[in-house]
Structure formats: structure tokens, C-alpha cells
Design an enzyme around this catalytic site. Structure first.
Site, PDB file in Angstrom:
ATOM      1  N   GLN A 115       0.785  -1.874  -0.001  1.00  0.00           N
ATOM      2  CA  GLN A 115      -0.110   0.035   0.059  1.00  0.00           C
ATOM      3  C   GLN A 115       0.858   1.060  -0.354  1.00  0.00           C
ATOM      4  O   GLN A 115       1.560   1.577   1.233  1.00  0.00           O
ATOM      5  CB  GLN A 115      -1.205   0.188   1.307  1.00  0.00           C
ATOM      6  CG  GLN A 115      -0.938   1.367   1.240  1.00  0.00           C
ATOM      7  CD  GLN A 115      -2.151   1.050   2.676  1.00  0.00           C
ATOM      8  OE1 GLN A 115      -1.873   0.696   3.825  1.00  0.00           O
ATOM      9  NE2 GLN A 115      -3.769   2.085   2.725  1.00  0.00           N
ATOM     10  N   SER A 118       0.366   7.183   2.800  1.00  0.00           N
ATOM     11  CA  SER A 118       1.862   7.888   2.985  1.00  0.00           C
ATOM     12  C   SER A 118       2.810   8.651   2.581  1.00  0.00           C
ATOM     13  O   SER A 118       3.634   7.688   1.715  1.00  0.00           O
ATOM     14  CB  SER A 118       2.185   7.543   4.209  1.00  0.00           C
ATOM     15  OG  SER A 118       0.995   6.571   5.488  1.00  0.00           O
ATOM     16  N   SER A 150       4.858  -1.160   4.454  1.00  0.00           N
ATOM     17  CA  SER A 150       4.870  -3.210   4.512  1.00  0.00           C
ATOM     18  C   SER A 150       4.991  -3.832   3.548  1.00  0.00           C
ATOM     19  O   SER A 150       4.263  -3.356   2.118  1.00  0.00           O
ATOM     20  CB  SER A 150       3.969  -3.902   5.371  1.00  0.00           C
ATOM     21  OG  SER A 150       3.786  -2.750   6.961  1.00  0.00           O
ATOM     22  N   GLU A 233      -8.976  -1.068   5.641  1.00  0.00           N
ATOM     23  CA  GLU A 233      -7.587  -1.018   6.828  1.00  0.00           C
ATOM     24  C   GLU A 233      -8.138  -1.879   8.105  1.00  0.00           C
ATOM     25  O   GLU A 233      -7.121  -2.219   8.331  1.00  0.00           O
ATOM     26  CB  GLU A 233      -6.967  -0.066   6.180  1.00  0.00           C
ATOM     27  CG  GLU A 233      -4.925  -0.813   7.115  1.00  0.00           C
ATOM     28  CD  GLU A 233      -4.415   0.807   6.636  1.00  0.00           C
ATOM     29  OE1 GLU A 233      -3.093   0.268   7.062  1.00  0.00           O
ATOM     30  OE2 GLU A 233      -5.008   1.655   6.164  1.00  0.00           O
ATOM     31  N   GLU A 366      -5.571   9.431  16.447  1.00  0.00           N
ATOM     32  CA  GLU A 366      -5.866  10.560  16.555  1.00  0.00           C
ATOM     33  C   GLU A 366      -6.926  11.320  15.728  1.00  0.00           C
ATOM     34  O   GLU A 366      -7.638  11.884  15.883  1.00  0.00           O
ATOM     35  CB  GLU A 366      -5.242  12.234  16.710  1.00  0.00           C
ATOM     36  CG  GLU A 366      -4.131  12.418  18.176  1.00  0.00           C
ATOM     37  CD  GLU A 366      -2.972  11.057  18.332  1.00  0.00           C
ATOM     38  OE1 GLU A 366      -1.818  11.057  19.109  1.00  0.00           O
ATOM     39  OE2 GLU A 366      -2.750  10.656  16.860  1.00  0.00           O
TER      40      GLU A 366
END
Length: 396
Positions: A115, A118, A150, A233, A366
Site C-alpha cells: 500500500q 503515506s 509494509s 484496513e 488522533e
């Protein structure tokens, strides 16, 4: 072929399949391909794509019958990103050709997925990502950097979100692709973690060409496609059903029972509080699984993932307190590239350090709290001053 309506019907169908496909006599991958083609892979998927449009809650029934027969599984921990994130996104937004091309080898474990979401400057605020995709005829040229990926070092395919229009607000200018990780210009580098291992990677994309037929969803609609991935996810990380006292609470309870010399009343109270919280999280995950049987995952998956991360960190911390000086010993400092994360089979020190990542991966705690507040509890949304500002005009 008769319709399957009960677990008994399903068991009979599987036994018929096993009679014609002896798992002990067939090559493992060939057995899995035949199981997929028979619609006995992921049962809730449509016919022709490994399933039969059956309720999700029948899947454990099928897995037990296959396991009892000694049939091989598809190594779900190794291909978890493909199963839990890529596949449901492809099913929801892929063309018929894309579904046929990718879903079968994905489920059979022939092709590993990763994936690419980010970035160094776009983690919690994923919509701020800067990886650029520029159209060139029937292809897109991609440049940028992704991080915390990953399985990138083993993956054949990646799900990738890029920016295709910097002149519109950040959520509107994104497009979602499937990237061939063997394409020229893809570079994977290991990221060494606090545990000493390199479970994750950073990925550099330099003039990588992606055919337009590997795009999922419409141009500019990447945020909506990515939300499907992210919701699945979070369910994959925190929403799985498991027996009582499985996972970290089981490890901690076993330590307490087997080590009477470490028991103290105050620590017992804390252990019991966490045991109750773990049981509540487990039962909530079961309820979430029941909801999934009726459709796509919703924001409730964020609560399951948040609870998982918080509990894992509290439990691993209490384990070190129970063990005292013994818990401070760390023997796992070695450069490895593990395919899976195994909390139960590792040392207390590893569990404590690795659990710190649980509140980051799959959405920071958060951000998940914001989702729970706004989409589950209906509280007023957080003030967002950049909502209508073009991405290129945002401060960096």
C-alpha cells in the site's frame, strides 16, 4: 448448481469439492486455484470472482471444513494487505477486466500486494500528499516518495494514491492507481524500526509509467476510492473476531497465572480492568463482523482499530511491569525483514516496542478519534481552514 442457504449446505458442497480435489495429492497452488474457481474462496464475493455472494459469517464454516481436511490455506498473514485492503477496493471500483486479472492470483497468494499511501509530509493528513502523476497519452508518469510501506520489498503490485490536479482543493485532485512494483523507476529501501527490524520500507518513484488501464475509479476521484481502502484496513487491523483471551491479553493472563511471585494486589486490579476492556473490544469486534455481513465497513471500524491500539500498548506495558528487571532484557535487536508481525511468539521487550506503532499504522489514533466523534457520535466537525484552498497554495 443448487443454492447454498445453510451452513450444512455449504459443508456438503465443500465435501463434494474435496472428493474431486484431494488436497493431500494436489500441488498447493493448484488446489487453491481450483478452490477459487469453485466459488469457495471468499464466499461473500460474486460468482466468478472466488465467491457465491453468500453472507460473510459463513466464511469460518468453510475455513474449518478445509482445515479439518488438511487443505492448504493461502498464507493470509503474508498477503494480508492484498486480502484486507486491495481486494475490496478492486471489487468496489475495478473494471471487469481488472477484477479478473488481479483477484484470483491475489487470493491464491501468487502475487503479494503493498500500500503506497503515506508520505514524509502526508501521514495523518493523507490528502496533503505530493506524489505527482502527469498524464502522457495512455500512460501516467509518476514521481514522488512513499513511506511506512509494509511488504514493498516482496510485493508485485501496489495500491497507489497520487496527485493529478494541484489546482483544486487537496481532497479533489487525487487519483488512485495499481502500480507494478517491478516497473522501471521503482526503488524500495528498508526502514529500520525501534525494534531493530526493517518491517517497513520507503519507496521512491522516479518517472514511473503506469498505463491508464491500471487506474481504479475516475480521474480526481482518488480520495473516495482511498476511503474504501482505509475503512477496510482499519477493520483488518482491529476488527477481527477471536476466541476469549487471545492475543496480548492471553499472553498477559498466562504470565500472571504461571508466575505467582510477581503478583501484587494493585497489579491484579489493573490486569482485571484490562481483561474486561479486552473482552469488551472482542465482543464489539464480533458485532462489527455481523454488520459487515450486511455491507461495506463503516466508521465503526475506526473505533475497533483505536481500541486495538490502545489495549495493545497498555497490555504490553503492564507485562513489563509484571516482569520487572526481567522485562528490560531485549534480545531481538537484529536486522530482519519479517513478513508478519507476531506479538504472541516474541519477547516482552519486542511486544512493548512494536506496540508503539499500533497507534500510527492504519490511521493515527488522533485521526480515528476525530472520525468516531464526527461520523459515529455526530459531534461538530473540526474546523478546517484549508478545505477550499487549492493544494498548490497550501503552506508547507
Amino acid at each position: 448448481m443448487p443454492t447454498l442457504t445453510t451452513p450444512h449446505d455449504l459443508e456438503n458442497r465443500i465435501h463434494e469439492f474435496l472428493a474431486a480435489h484431494d488436497p493431500l495429492a494436489m500441488e498447493e497452488r493448484e488446489f487453491l486455484r481450483n478452490r477459487f474457481d469453485a466459488g469457495l474462496a471468499w464466499l461473500h464475493y460474486p460468482p466468478g470472482l472466488g465467491g457465491q455472494s453468500l453472507p460473510r459469517d459463513l466464511q469460518p464454516v468453510a475455513e474449518k471444513v478445509f482445515a479439518d481436511a488438511g487443505a492448504p490455506d493461502n498464507d493470509p498473514r503474508r498477503i494480508g494487505i492484498g486480502l484486507g485492503m486491495a481486494a475490496p477496493t478492486i471489487l468496489a471500483f475495478g473494471t471487469d477486466e481488472q477484477k479478473k486479472r488481479w483477484l484470483r492470483p491475489l487470493w491464491c497468494g501468487e502475487e503479494v500486494w503493498c500500500q503506497l499511501f503515506s508520505e514524509p509530509g502526508a501521514g495523518s493528513d493523507l490528502a496533503a500528499l505530493a506524489t505527482r502523476a502527469v498524464r502522457d497519452g495512455d500512460e501516467w508518469i509518476v514521481n514522488g516518495q512513499k513511506v511506512w510501506t509494509s511488504m514493498a520489498h516482496e510485493a508485485r503490485w501496489a495500491i497507489l494514491v497520487t496527485r493529478t490536479d494541484p489546482d483544486v482543493p487537496k481532497h479533489q485532485g487525487l487519483t488512485y492507481f495499481v502500480l507494478d512494483m517491478t516497473a522501471p523507476g521503482v526503488e524500495v529501501r528498508p526502514l529500520r524500526q525501534i525494534t531493530g527490524e526493517a518491517e517497513f520500507n520507503e519507496v521512491f518513484l522516479t518517472d514511473v509509467r503506469i498505463p491508464d488501464d491500471q487506474r481504479l475509479g475516475a480521474v480526481g476521484d482518488g480520495w473516495r476510492v482511498a476511503q474504501t481502502t482505509l475503512m477496510n484496513e482499519r477493520v483488518a487491523i482491529g476488527g477481527g473476531t477471536a476466541p476469549r483471551e487471545s492475543g496480548m491479553i492471553g499472553v498477559l493472563a498466562e504470565t500472571w497465572r504461571n508466575r505467582p511471585e510477581i503478583r501484587e494486589p494493585a497489579l491484579h486490579d489493573r490486569l482485571m480492568t484490562l481483561w474486561v476492556a479486552a473482552e469488551a473490544a472482542r465482543l464489539t469486534a464480533m458485532r462489527l463482523s455481523a454488520q459487515l455481513a450486511a455491507g461495506q465497513p463503516g466508521p465503526e471500524g475506526s473505533a475497533a482499530k483505536y481500541a486495538f491500539a490502545t489495549l495493545n500498548q497498555q497490555l504490553s506495558g503492564l507485562e513489563l511491569e509484571l516482569l520487572g528487571e526481567e522485562g528490560l532484557r531485549y534480545d531481538d535487536w537484529t536486522m530482519r525483514r519479517p513478513d508478519t508481525v507476531d506479538f504472541v511468539g516474541r519477547s516482552p521487550g519486542y511486544r512493548y516496542l512494536r506496540a508503539k506503532g499500533n497507534s500510527i499504522e492504519g490511521g493515527t489514533s488522533e485521526i480515528l478519534l476525530n472520525i468516531i466523534a464526527e461520523r459515529v457520535l455526530g459531534l461538530p466537525g473540526e474546523i478546517r481552514t484549508d478545505k477550499d484552498v487549492a493544494w498548490k497554495d497550501l503552506a508547507r
